[in-house]
Design a protein around this motif. Structure first.
Motif, PDB file in Angstrom:
ATOM      1  N   TRP A 258      38.094  34.379  42.229  1.00  0.00           N
ATOM      2  CA  TRP A 258      38.547  35.689  41.771  1.00  0.00           C
ATOM      3  C   TRP A 258      37.508  36.312  40.822  1.00  0.00           C
ATOM      4  N   HIS A 262      35.548  39.745  41.290  1.00  0.00           N
ATOM      5  CA  HIS A 262      35.786  40.791  40.293  1.00  0.00           C
ATOM      6  C   HIS A 262      34.474  41.275  39.674  1.00  0.00           C
ATOM      7  N   ARG A 285      39.167  45.793  47.341  1.00  0.00           N
ATOM      8  CA  ARG A 285      40.262  45.889  46.382  1.00  0.00           C
ATOM      9  C   ARG A 285      41.478  45.038  46.797  1.00  0.00           C
ATOM     10  N   ASP A 289      42.975  41.783  44.902  1.00  0.00           N
ATOM     11  CA  ASP A 289      44.352  41.719  44.394  1.00  0.00           C
ATOM     12  C   ASP A 289      45.104  40.531  44.981  1.00  0.00           C
ATOM     13  N   GLN A 293      46.697  37.368  42.926  1.00  0.00           N
ATOM     14  CA  GLN A 293      48.068  36.860  43.047  1.00  0.00           C
ATOM     15  C   GLN A 293      48.088  35.327  43.044  1.00  0.00           C
TER      16      GLN A 293
END
Ligand SMILES: Nc1ncnc2c1ncn2[C@@H]1O[C@H](COP(=O)(O)OP(=O)(O)O)[C@@H](O)[C@H]1O
Ligand SMILES: [Mg+2]
Length: 514
Positions: A258, A262, A285, A289, A293
């Motif tokens: 992640w 990012h 995007r 996301d 999660q």
């Protein structure tokens, strides 16, 4: 009373044969001094107290036609675990998956077993009895996710403490662990190096894709197409140094993926042919996301850190209890099973012992969609190369279709997956499942009726399909040892007031257990 059978049959034109009266001369006998069937009645001389119960029938060849072709079922070798009584022959039914694969006379080519049946018919009990009876042959069992903690009594019986996984528990399990394949990395030949990179990254990528695509976007699942797969693969290669560093494979955890998504570095952006950082962030995007999660969703603090548990490769059984995750919902359990199944497949140490991997309640994973089905398929194919016995329990064959899929293509995927197990144990099913049995398992009408009829009339009754051969088998549990270890009705019976008569106690319907 009165007339004998031969007179009666003679009235209808049948003549029964009579006992031949001509005796061979004693000198012509092959064994002139054969002892009587009792043997010689003296000490140490093989005297038997009673005759074996052989039934004799005498009939003419036109009457014998009724019994033709004298079917007794094709016997299986007497090796492995005795798993009940074959109802056709009255003989003990033995299950020996590895022995069957090695024996050309038995039509199976893989040692895997899929168990199907309506809840409460005895699937888990069958698996527990099988494990208990296979331990004697040196097998070891790994329960890859036990959503109801029902294998715990069995673990404790063998002196093993089950590993409990869930929120607030100390155990952490990193599903991206490369497993023993990453050992001796700096001593590998170039060919072996790229083979292992292919296996390890392939599994990590499959798992990530399945975890991402298990999430929903309104009605649809989050898509993981070729672009997303490319991005994930690049990140995995970059973080693990798999292709750039031959000294060692860097261990990674999901939060690192992640972070990298990012705040991508310039190298990643260029490699993936994005013009600049903004366009990368804009296009990824949804993917970001979805990965977020995984890092912040229900499984946080369980599957996102380096592994802290240690599998004892000398213990007969190891189990990962998941009941604490039940409160987080079906999806959380399904995703946890996906992580465990993938991790367990990789965590295979080269040991002398043969292993049985149990994937009970696998339908909870499969219902998460095609990605979850593909992940399960990949796990089974991978562990096939280890030669382990894989056992998966599901309710019905169409569980293997994944959620929301119908039509011939989905049926084909399920059929392909079902081919990964040549042995299927079919416990009782409701008549509505008959279609499934016929179209996905290619059972004929007789076998289908056994599953929806006979098998429904008693616990432990199942149709065992060994390749194309079918056996009607009833399993009896050992009353003192196995019955208590397999009793999943305890939660109900515990709450029944003591004045309820025992026959009512025993008949608590299995549906009431859920
Ligand atoms: N062969 C059997 N003989 C007697 N009782 C059985 C047998 N198999 C299962 N049971 C009992 O039936 C109950 C349900 O069995 P279980 O294996 O949990 O079903 P499933 O896994 O199919 O939902 C358990 O309490 C178990 O002890
Ligand atoms: Mg069960």
């Amino acid at each position: 009373m009165g007339r004998s059978i031969d007179r009666l049959l003679a009235d209808f034109g049948h003549t029964l044969p009579t006992t031949p009266t001509t005796q061979r001369a004693k000198s012509q006998r092959v064994f002139p001094s054969a002892p009587s069937w009792r043997g010689r009645p003296k000490k140490g001389a093989g005297w038997v107290a009673s005759r074996p119960p052989v039934r004799r029938y005498r009939m003419t060849s036109d009457q014998a036609g009724v019994f033709w072709p004298f079917l007794t079922g094709t016997p299986l070798p007497v090796s492995g675990a005795p798993m009940g009584t074959d109802m056709l022959s009255g003989a003990t039914f033995y299950v020996d998956p590895h022995g069957w694969v090695l024996d050309d006379a038995v039509p199976v080519t893989n040692p895997n077993i899929f168990v199907f049946g309506k809840p409460g018919r005895g699937k888990s009990a069958w698996v527990k009895a099988f494990l208990n009876r296979m331990f004697a042959f040196g097998y070891q069992a790994l329960i890859l996710g036990d959503p109801k903690d029902e294998y715990e009594p069995m673990c404790r019986h063998f002196g093993v403490e089950p590993i409990s996984i869930g929120p607030g528990q100390p155990a952490r399990l990193n599903p991206l662990d490369p497993g023993p394949l990453a050992t001796d990395w700096n001593h590998l030949t170039r060919a072996e190096h790229s083979r292992r990179v292919g296996i390890i990254l392939g599994r990590q990528l499959q798992l990530l894709s399945s975890l991402i695509s298990a999430q929903t976007l309104g009605e649809a699942k989050v898509p993981v197409g070729p672009t997303e797969a490319q991005i994930l693969r690049r990140i995995l290669e970059h973080l693990t140094h798999a292709t750039t560093d031959t000294r060692g494979l860097r261990p990674i955890v999901i939060p690192e993926i992640w972070q990298h998504l990012h705040s991508p570095d310039q190298q990643l952006i260029t490699d993936l042919r994005y013009s600049d950082r903004e366009s990368f962030l804009r296009d990824t995007r949804l993917l970001r996301d979805a990965v977020a999660q995984l890092v912040s969703g229900p499984l946080v603090g369980i599957f996102d850190a380096p592994t802290t548990i240690r599998i004892d490769w000398d213990a007969p059984i190891q189990s990962l209890s998941l009941s604490r995750l039940m409160a987080l919902g079906d999806d959380a359990i399904g995703m946890a099973l996906m992580c465990l199944n993938s991790w367990g497949t990789a965590a295979r140490q080269t040991s002398q012992r043969r292993r049985i991997n149990v994937r009970d309640e696998v339908w909870r994973q499969l219902r998460l969609g095609t990605g979850a089905v593909a992940s399960f398929d990949a796990d089974l194919r991978l562990s096939r190369s280890n030669g382990d016995i894989e056992i998966a329990n599901a309710h019905k064959p169409s569980d293997y279709l994944g959620a929301g899929h119908a039509g011939s293509q989905a049926q084909q995927i399920a059929k392909d997956l079902l081919h990964l197990a040549d042995t299927r144990i079919l416990f009782g099913q409701d008549p509505e499942i008959a279609d499934d049995l016929e179209h996905l398992l290619d059972l004929g009408p007789t076998a289908r009726d056994v599953v929806t009829g006979w098998a429904m009339n008693g616990k432990g009754r199942a149709l065992a399909c060994v390749g194309p051969r079918h056996y009607k088998v009833a399993l009896t549990l050992h009353p003192d040892l196995e019955a208590p270890l397999t009793d999943t009705n305890q939660n109900i019976t515990r709450n029944i007031p003591p004045n309820v008569p025992p026959n009512v106690r025993a008949n608590v319907p299995p549906e009431a257990r859920r």
